[in-house]
Each structure stands twice: as structure tokens, then as C-alpha cells.
Design a protein around this motif. Structure first.
Motif, PDB file in Angstrom:
ATOM      1  N   ARG A  31       7.837  -3.906  18.247  1.00 56.77           N
ATOM      2  CA  ARG A  31       9.236  -3.564  18.434  1.00 56.77           C
ATOM      3  C   ARG A  31       9.595  -2.397  18.020  1.00 56.77           C
ATOM      4  O   ARG A  31      10.226  -1.646  18.641  1.00 56.77           O
ATOM      5  N   TYR A  32       9.251  -2.045  16.698  1.00 53.97           N
ATOM      6  CA  TYR A  32       9.808  -0.701  16.267  1.00 53.97           C
ATOM      7  C   TYR A  32       8.835   0.384  16.337  1.00 53.97           C
ATOM      8  O   TYR A  32       9.301   1.631  16.075  1.00 53.97           O
ATOM      9  N   ARG A  33       7.462   0.031  16.239  1.00 46.32           N
ATOM     10  CA  ARG A  33       6.352   1.274  16.292  1.00 46.32           C
ATOM     11  C   ARG A  33       6.560   2.166  15.234  1.00 46.32           C
ATOM     12  O   ARG A  33       6.558   3.464  15.399  1.00 46.32           O
ATOM     13  N   LYS A  34       7.050   1.671  13.918  1.00 48.07           N
ATOM     14  CA  LYS A  34       7.104   2.486  12.757  1.00 48.07           C
ATOM     15  C   LYS A  34       6.462   1.568  11.719  1.00 48.07           C
ATOM     16  O   LYS A  34       7.076   0.845  10.828  1.00 48.07           O
ATOM     17  N   PRO A  35       5.207   1.964  11.511  1.00 46.20           N
ATOM     18  CA  PRO A  35       4.283   1.177  10.478  1.00 46.20           C
ATOM     19  C   PRO A  35       4.921   1.219   9.183  1.00 46.20           C
ATOM     20  O   PRO A  35       4.749   0.044   8.485  1.00 46.20           O
ATOM     21  N   LEU A  36       5.086   2.270   8.486  1.00 45.79           N
ATOM     22  CA  LEU A  36       5.525   2.579   7.157  1.00 45.79           C
ATOM     23  C   LEU A  36       6.649   1.642   6.675  1.00 45.79           C
ATOM     24  O   LEU A  36       6.449   1.231   5.689  1.00 45.79           O
ATOM     25  N   VAL A 151      -1.069  -5.861   6.857  1.00 47.38           N
ATOM     26  CA  VAL A 151      -1.159  -4.324   7.168  1.00 47.38           C
ATOM     27  C   VAL A 151      -2.234  -3.910   8.384  1.00 47.38           C
ATOM     28  O   VAL A 151      -1.456  -3.274   9.199  1.00 47.38           O
ATOM     29  N   PRO A 152      -3.139  -4.458   8.458  1.00 49.62           N
ATOM     30  CA  PRO A 152      -4.026  -4.336   9.646  1.00 49.62           C
ATOM     31  C   PRO A 152      -3.223  -4.759  10.979  1.00 49.62           C
ATOM     32  O   PRO A 152      -3.318  -4.068  11.913  1.00 49.62           O
ATOM     33  N   ALA A 153      -2.488  -5.768  10.782  1.00 47.74           N
ATOM     34  CA  ALA A 153      -1.886  -6.507  11.874  1.00 47.74           C
ATOM     35  C   ALA A 153      -0.728  -5.384  12.374  1.00 47.74           C
ATOM     36  O   ALA A 153      -0.348  -5.165  13.581  1.00 47.74           O
ATOM     37  N   ILE A 154      -0.040  -5.041  11.338  1.00 45.46           N
ATOM     38  CA  ILE A 154       1.155  -3.837  11.476  1.00 45.46           C
ATOM     39  C   ILE A 154       0.563  -2.728  12.204  1.00 45.46           C
ATOM     40  O   ILE A 154       1.029  -2.107  13.032  1.00 45.46           O
ATOM     41  N   VAL A 155      -0.630  -1.987  11.675  1.00 44.99           N
ATOM     42  CA  VAL A 155      -1.124  -1.109  12.027  1.00 44.99           C
ATOM     43  C   VAL A 155      -2.066  -1.035  13.617  1.00 44.99           C
ATOM     44  O   VAL A 155      -1.742  -0.032  14.239  1.00 44.99           O
ATOM     45  N   LEU A 156      -2.529  -1.984  13.641  1.00 43.15           N
ATOM     46  CA  LEU A 156      -3.327  -2.043  14.883  1.00 43.15           C
ATOM     47  C   LEU A 156      -2.880  -2.851  15.854  1.00 43.15           C
ATOM     48  O   LEU A 156      -3.500  -2.972  16.905  1.00 43.15           O
ATOM     49  N   GLY A 157      -1.858  -3.685  15.475  1.00 45.64           N
ATOM     50  CA  GLY A 157      -1.167  -4.491  16.604  1.00 45.64           C
ATOM     51  C   GLY A 157      -1.979  -5.553  17.325  1.00 45.64           C
ATOM     52  O   GLY A 157      -2.949  -6.037  16.676  1.00 45.64           O
TER      53      GLY A 157
END
Length: 190
Positions: A31-36, A151-157
Motif C-alpha cells: 500500500r505505502y511502498r515506503k519500507p523504512l 523486514v524481508p516481507a516488507i522489503v521484498l514484498g
């Protein structure tokens, strides 16, 4: 490194694979495409949630006799192992949570904190803190385990999530909790 930290990290990292909070991480990343801000939001929500769970577990650990604690831990760890085998689904309300003025970080903190309430990893944190009487080791370990899984789920989707053998990871986590339960039941190790 101490035993409480290592066991807490491993148990939660494995238990979190395919969990609804990991699914929420994927939704937020998409949705946001802002990982940090999402990563920092997950970290803050997890620290607050698991600190409360760890405090509850540490307090419960002081209230009961060692025999009752041994039985309670055995049942809770074995129950946790069986519960891990039940796949999680993200509720529509959780997936659409917090489209507010909080921003990406704030929306992540609120959504993740609420999704973690009563979740497997929160209950595991209570049980681990009660067992080890090491608030900081358990909370640090369970938080690191959450970050290792999310974190990997957020970064790599989605590319990352679909490649994990979720059934195998859940099976390993289930066995780990059942073994911890058996060890507690028989008063071995730990």
C-alpha cells in the motif's frame, strides 16, 4: 548470548512466518511502498506490545509455584505448537486499518500493535518470560524474531512471501514449541 534470548528469537522468527502480522507487513508494504517507516513502525509496535507481554509473563512467573509453572508452561508451549499449525488469515478490517492522518509510520504502529494483540507471538512472549524470568532477554529476542520475519516481507514484498515453504517453517516451529513443552513437563534443561 543467553538461552532466553536465543530461544525467544528462534521461536518467534519461525512462528511469525505466515502469521497475520507478517501478512499485514506485506499489505502495508504494498500500500505505502515506503519500507523504512513501515520497518520502524513494526519495531516500535512490537517493542511496546512485547514489553507488556514480557512484563505480564515475568509477573505471572513470580506468582505460581515451580510445579504449577512447569505444568502451565508445558501445556502452553504444546498448545502453542499445535496453534502454529493453524494458518492465519488477515481480516479485512486489519488490511484496511488506519487510512488516517497518522502517516505511514503511525498507521503501521497502530495497525501492527492491534494485530499483535492476542496473537501467537504475543502469547509466546508471555510464556517465554514466565519460563525464563529474563524480561530483557525475552523481549529483545521476541522483538528480533519479529523483525527477522517481517523486514524481508516488507522489503521484498510478495515475491519473498510466496517462495517460503510456509508449511515446513510452521512444522519446525510447532516441533520446537512441543519440545519446549515436553522439556518443561519433565523438568529437563531450559
Amino acid at each position: 548470548m543467553d538461552q532466553a534470548f536465543l530461544i525467544s528469537t528462534g521461536a518467534v522468527a519461525l512462528a511469525e512466518i505466515g502469521d497475520k502480522t507478517q501478512l499485514l507487513s506485506l499489505v502495508l508494504a504494498g500500500r505505502y511502498r515506503k519500507p523504512l517507516p513501515i520497518i520502524f513502525g513494526v519495531l516500535v509496535a512490537t517493542l511496546v506490545n512485547h514489553a507488556g507481554a514480557g512484563a505480564l509473563g515475568a509477573w505471572l512467573g513470580t506468582l505460581v509455584t515451580p510445579t504449577i509453572m512447569r505444568w502451565a508452561l508445558a501445556v502452553s508451549f504444546i498448545g502453542m505448537g499445535l496453534w502454529i499449525l493453524v494458518p492465519d488469515k488477515l481480516d479485512e478490517d486489519e488490511a484496511n486499518a488506519n487510512r488516517t492522518r497518522l502517516g505511514v509510520f503511525g498507521a503501521t504502529v497502530v495497525a501492527f500493535f492491534l494485530a499483535e494483540m492476542g496473537d501467537k507471538t504475543q502469547i509466546a512472549t508471555v510464556a517465554l518470560a514466565a519460563r525464563f524470568h529474563d524480561f530483557f532477554g525475552v523481549v529483545t529476542g521476541t522483538t528480533l524474531g519479529m523483525m527477522i520475519a517481517n523486514v524481508p516481507a516488507i522489503v521484498l514484498g510478495d515475491r519473498f512471501a510466496h517462495r517460503l515453504p510456509t508449511n515446513v517453517v510452521h512444522g519446525i516451529a510447532a516441533v520446537m514449541f512441543v519440545v519446549l513443552g515436553a522439556m518443561a513437563l519433565f523438568g529437563v534443561g531450559l
